[in-house]
Write an enzyme that holds these catalytic residues in place. Sequence first.
Site, PDB file in Angstrom:
ATOM      1  N   GLY A 514       0.832  -1.200   0.000  1.00  0.00           N
ATOM      2  CA  GLY A 514       0.000   0.000   0.000  1.00  0.00           C
ATOM      3  C   GLY A 514       0.861   1.242   0.000  1.00  0.00           C
ATOM      4  O   GLY A 514       2.026   1.211   0.392  1.00  0.00           O
ATOM      5  N   ASP A 632     -10.882  10.823   7.698  1.00  0.00           N
ATOM      6  CA  ASP A 632     -10.658  10.325   6.343  1.00  0.00           C
ATOM      7  C   ASP A 632     -11.323   8.958   6.158  1.00  0.00           C
ATOM      8  O   ASP A 632     -10.686   8.001   5.735  1.00  0.00           O
ATOM      9  CB  ASP A 632      -9.150  10.265   6.049  1.00  0.00           C
ATOM     10  CG  ASP A 632      -8.869  10.205   4.544  1.00  0.00           C
ATOM     11  OD1 ASP A 632      -9.814  10.397   3.747  1.00  0.00           O
ATOM     12  OD2 ASP A 632      -7.705   9.959   4.170  1.00  0.00           O
TER      13      ASP A 632
END
Length: 800
Positions: A514, A632
């Site tokens: 990631g 987020d």
Amino acid sequence: MAVMIPHYLYFLVILPLLVTAQTQGNFTLGSSLTAGHDSSSWVSPSGDFAFGFQQIEAGGFLLAIWFNKIQEKTVVWSANGGQLAQSGSRIELTADGRFVLNDPSGQQMWIANLAGTGLAYAAMLDSGNLVLATNTSTILWQSFDWPTDTLLPTQQLLSQGDNLFARDSETNYSGGRYQLAMQADGNLVLYTINLPQSSVNYAYWASNTVGSGYQLVFNQSGMVYLIAKNGTILDQIFPGETSTSTDAIYQRAILEYDGVFRQYIYPKPSSSSVKRWPMAWSVMYPILPENICTTLTEEYGSGVCGFNSYCQIGEDQRPKCLCPNGYTWVDPNNEMNGCMPTFVAQTCDEKSGDFDLIQVVNLNWPNSDYEHYSEVPEDWCREDCLSDCFCAVAIFNSGDCWKKKIPLTNGRFDSSVGGKALIKVRTNNSTLQQLNGEVKKRDQTTLILIESVSLGSLVLFNILLLVAFIIVFRQNKRKNRATSQYQVLPGTNTRSFNYNELEKATDSFNEKVGQGAFATVFKGTLDYENTSVVVAVKKMHDMVNDSEKEFQVEISAIARTNHRNLVQLIGFCNDGQHRLLVYEFMCNGSLSDILFADQRPSWFTRMHIAVGTARGLHYLHEECSTQIIHCDIKPQNVLLDDSFTARICDFGLAKRLKINQTRTTTGIRGTKGYIAPEWFRSMPITVKVDVYSYGILLLELICCRKCLELEAEDDNQMVLADWAYDCYKEGKLDLLLQNDDAAKSDIKRVERLVMIAIWCIQEDPSLRPSMKKVLQMLEGCIQVSVPPDPSSYISSIQSL
Ligand SMILES: *[C@@H]1O[C@H](CO)[C@@H](O)[C@H](O)[C@H]1NC(C)=O
Ligand SMILES: *[C@@H]1O[C@H](CO)[C@@H](O)[C@H](O)[C@H]1NC(C)=O
Ligand SMILES: *[C@@H]1O[C@H](CO)[C@@H](O)[C@H](O)[C@H]1NC(C)=O
Ligand SMILES: *[C@@H]1O[C@H](CO)[C@@H](O)[C@H](O)[C@H]1NC(C)=O
Ligand SMILES: *[C@@H]1O[C@H](CO)[C@@H](O)[C@H](O)[C@H]1NC(C)=O
Ligand SMILES: *[C@@H]1O[C@H](CO)[C@@H](O)[C@H](O)[C@H]1NC(C)=O
Ligand SMILES: CC(=O)N[C@H]1CO[C@H](CO)[C@@H](O)[C@@H]1O
């Protein structure tokens, strides 16, 4: 590449230690098993199930069938009514055709008597069914015909009086308080049981299929349903799991000791993986009944919880029993056993001034009334209860006043209850106190010890014993939790690593999984408590602005979070300029990987994820010692564990606010499409920004599409929030659910979820519900009212 030990070598080393005596195949006459610390068992050919003696914590051995390949050896069937056998007890298939359990002295405890029927062998099948059969494989007896509390795929309940019986408690397998009956009249009914008699008491759910119901089926795809004799489906109890291949999961449906019928799934340990984190059974939604606290209202008996106690659905969807103010547990070790007042009851020649009423909204004990008045003011109701020595509680609800007597029954605390309970407690103990002079405090509950002189000392002694016991018990609990062989952050389980250790674990940061703005994530393997654990190592980019102290504070805040819907921090490294965080590895990737793919997750998996995400956020907002605003929330930050349970990640970079400082203004965080409008309006940032993002995420989960699709053919469909509101307003929700039959057939729930999402994305933050309320709405505990138009939120998205 690092040198890896081939998996089969692992097995060579470990297998002989773990599996001492498991045998499989057919067990012929003369075969037997003996209870003991090194008990052997009969396993099915695949190894999925085993039959034998399982040692139970309470002391003793349960003759049972269990899931054999998973860490929790979950019992699915037990013999002998769940009664435990002593070490040395023996189950034997005798030469004359009896399947008999004897205690060490040879006394018979349980038997399946098949003498004279041609019994030739026993076999543990891969379905979890233990069969006794003849030499031509005609089945004479099978455990599937004698279910206890669990049903397995391919197992059925027939309308000849087949029943499931709940066990007494999580760890006590003897018969408990509930029964699921497939009655001869065709009705499928959930009953409470009158213990210690086994007669049924009160029906709290029924399929209402008298005359037509025939069989309860749990088929291979995990669907649980009731059919008529001609095969027509009359009632679908559980829809099953359709997204995952049923070969990859274990399934069971169980009437649990709390009276709720639930279906669970568990991902099968895949042979290719190194030992993973401990997994757990995860419950599939829906459950039956949805809210046992409000559904079960017995005429006789205490209700879900004991007398004078009340029931509340906890954050984990399970009923919890609680004592009202002024009351304490009768048996602190068993919270189902009810509560008793901590004060001496009012005598009828005593003045009411020594008592007061404690008010609790949405609490009630229906069925404990002895008097009812209507169209009275609240003050009148209060006075009347205070001056009435029989009145233990008054319930006041818009002009109605009910007086309740002891013992209080069927207590429930739920937002659907309405009204308020006025609980009577003694406040003036001065006269009584002179006699005994002893006052103890325990948590917030005030414990008042009052007794007549003759009984006083004995009672006091007992209470002191009790208090001592509680203290010792708590300290033990704390001690157990704190032990760890590694260097850990105080008060947490978080380990501190040095850079070299993590470099080694990740094979020099070899496998990138990631990439974010602040960090890159690598996969690694740590040797930890004798097992290999797959981890995600997050390597921060330059963090020049973050001072040393800030990083430490940040770490300790994340480390203190512990919730099953958050990705757990295992450790960190703060080594010179290197800053890394080590998390548990989530093998199913992120929600964004699967949600927008061609093979979308099933409707029920998506609901499961929606609820899990809401729970995680609720925890961050309201249950941590430091409130955390994530800032987020988006599908990329919702990871999925083995059982597709939502696990929120990346909350470490979010805003932490002290609990009394709920607003702040800083630069914009978050991601386009998910950002609340207040970020652009120099308005204070509160937890409501996460609620907004959650609302968008919920819409994405419902529709399996992204919140912004600039290439959408129809302009009206470009912004999902906009389109969803239009569809909702026009009553055309099915447009949102292309080719999703499972969701379409559940359109009422779809509507409720869309309404909740619309509430979450209100432009005005104060209109948005808290995550707690969102959760209650998702779980159906409270009604969802018609949401207003979220209005000009669209402009804020376009102004980006
Ligand atoms: C068990 O016995 C039956 C009947 O004799 C036979 O069909 C079956 O193959 C046997 N199973 C095993 C695993 O030996
Ligand atoms: C099966 O049992 C019957 C008697 O119970 C016996 O007559 C027969 O020979 C047996 N068959 C086999 C294949 O062993
Ligand atoms: C299990 O519960 C039953 C019924 O309440 C009780 O009689 C029995 O003693 C319990 N067994 C254990 C091991 O606690
Ligand atoms: C099957 O049985 C049910 C209930 O008895 C009945 O309502 C239904 O019409 C039957 N269906 C068929 C195809 O016979
Ligand atoms: C289970 O039942 C449902 C409904 O009848 C059906 O759609 C599904 O194919 C069944 N699965 C199996 C394996 O029979
Ligand atoms: C409490 O009761 C005592 C004795 O009955 C009485 O003297 C006292 O005034 C009472 N106190 C209050 C606050 O009512
Ligand atoms: C009037 C009076 O003395 N009330 C006391 C009774 O006992 C409780 C229990 O601690 C005290 O809090 C009250 O003040």
